[in-house]
Design a protein around this motif. Structure first.
Motif, short mmCIF file in Angstrom:
data_model
loop_
_atom_site.label_atom_id
_atom_site.label_comp_id
_atom_site.label_asym_id
_atom_site.label_seq_id
_atom_site.Cartn_x
_atom_site.Cartn_y
_atom_site.Cartn_z
N ILE A 173 0.86 -1.19 0.00
CA ILE A 173 0.00 0.00 0.00
C ILE A 173 0.89 1.24 0.00
N VAL A 197 -10.32 1.13 4.02
CA VAL A 197 -10.58 2.23 3.08
C VAL A 197 -11.56 3.21 3.72
N ARG A 199 -13.80 5.91 1.96
CA ARG A 199 -14.22 6.58 0.72
C ARG A 199 -14.96 7.89 0.98
N ASP A 205 -9.08 5.07 -3.52
CA ASP A 205 -8.32 3.85 -3.23
C ASP A 205 -8.23 3.02 -4.51
N THR A 238 -4.52 6.49 -2.68
CA THR A 238 -3.63 5.44 -2.20
C THR A 238 -3.63 4.34 -3.26
N GLU A 240 -2.72 0.28 -3.82
CA GLU A 240 -2.29 -1.03 -3.32
C GLU A 240 -1.84 -1.86 -4.51
#
Length: 384
Positions: A173, A197, A199, A205, A238, A240
């Motif tokens: 991440i 997460v 949102r 994300d 972010t 991942e």
């Protein structure tokens, strides 16, 4: 005067008539009866005893050889041992000679059966324990199409292999300034946990699945990588990153995908600040191996990453050269293809190809080389 009478002669005994002489009887030797003769005559059969001994010895040799390599052939040895036992028992019932043949067959057959059962049971147990670390069945092409899989199988499967630090969710991440989120390695018995997460914060994300051998992953990186790194570096998103290994079979036996993915795991474990640079480097067109070729050696991978990251420490070098995280990388791929994508709007969403991009739970369906389409996709989800 009468004439004198002649003297009376005594009567002579009558001589018997001569008869032909009979031959003297002769002794003819007769062998003693065979104490082992069967009712029908002849010698006892030896075939069953010899067959039992031969099959038993072959069975024992097969089982012992298979046991040395922990191979499934031990089951074959056990089956042959069963045959040897049956033949030996029949020979015993028929009291066939020599008894040493069927005794050997019985003993060897019993040992072979015992070895076969033990090794077979251990093999089944080992396969069950290693299911998490086995490479997935692959039905893909060079464009990065992944294997078929069924959802939900491995969602709670425990970790039985060594995991790197900073990959507790199964991915890396990257947050603000492209720094990986720190996490401890999973302990044996732990399963990967989905990342958290939020949102409602307005921060996107993004989940990105890649295979470092996949040419379309390289195309996506060249087309959209700079924009993604800018969004993540500035804190607007972010990312991942989940490296996969399912294109191993296109590497002429060198399992390049696994070794490249493991090399990134080595970097994120021992020198996390260089993880983004390592990831980008392995997707560069001059680094990705030619289609069908074996790819770089471990020494080559280290040299490439050492140069692109500004220098790797000795622990990372040793990790790459010894393939420390190859089992982890293959286990992660197996887990990914048997587990629904975390936090997806469709709870049954599966990874089906690479590159596979999911933003706020919605998969990107556009072409990997279409920067405009990807930008519009991000804008629609972000609401601007």
């Amino acid at each position: 005067m009468s004439d004198p009478q002649p003297p009376i002669q005594p009567e002579q005994p009558q001589q018997p008539q001569a008869t032909p002489q009979s031959p003297a009887p002769q002794w003819v030797p007769v062998p003693p009866p065979n104490p082992y003769a069967q009712a029908g005559g002849g010698r006892p059969g030896k075939g069953l005893g010899i067959a039992s001994m031969a099959v038993g010895l072959v069975a024992l040799l097969t089982a012992m050889t298979a046991a040395a390599y922990f191979a499934p052939a031990a089951l074959i040895g056990g089956f042959l041992g069963l045959i040897a036992l049956v033949l030996g028992i029949i020979a015993l019932v028929k009291k066939q000679r020599p008894i040493g043949t069927w005794i050997t067959g019985l003993a060897a057959g019993a040992l072979a059966m015992l070895l076969g059962l033990v090794i077979g049971a251990l093999g089944v147990g080992a396969m069950a324990l290693q299911a998490f670390s086995a490479s997935p069945g692959v039905a893909e092409d060079s464009q990065g199409q992944g294997p078929e899989s069924s959802p939900g199988e491995a969602e709670t499967q425990p970790s039985l292999i060594e995991w790197p630090a900073n990959m507790a969710t199964g991915g890396i991440i990257f947050g603000e300034f492209l720094e990986p989120v720190a996490s401890a390695p999973l302990e044996p018995g732990e399963a990967p946990a989905a990342s958290e997460v939020d949102r409602g914060s307005g921060v996107l994300d993004i989940r990105l699945y890649v295979d470092y051998r996949c040419p379309y992953c390289g195309i996506f990186e060249q087309t959209n990588g700079p924009m993604l790194s800018e969004l993540v570096h500035g804190g607007a998103a972010t990312l991942e990153l989940v490296p996969l290994t399912f294109l191993d079979k296109l590497s002429e036996g060198s399992y390049y995908s696994s070794r490249a993915s493991a090399a990134v795991a080595c970097v994120v474990d021992g020198q996390p600040e260089s993880a983004w640079a390592a990831h980008s480097t392995l997707l560069a067109p001059e680094v990705q191996p030619a289609e069908g070729g074996p790819g770089h050696t471990n020494e080559g991978l280290f040299a490439i990453l050492d140069g692109s990251t500004g220098g790797l420490n000795s622990s990372v070098e040793d990790c790459i050269r010894t393939e420390r995280f190859v089992p982890f990388s293959q286990a992660l791929t197996s887990w990914v293809f048997s587990t629904p994508v975390p936090h997806a709007e469709d709870p049954e969403l599966q990874v089906t190809a690479t590159p596979f991009v999911v933003v706020n739970g919605i998969p990107y369906a556009g072409n990997p080389d279409d920067a405009e389409a990807f930008t519009e996709f991000l804008s629609e989800i972000a609401g601007y």
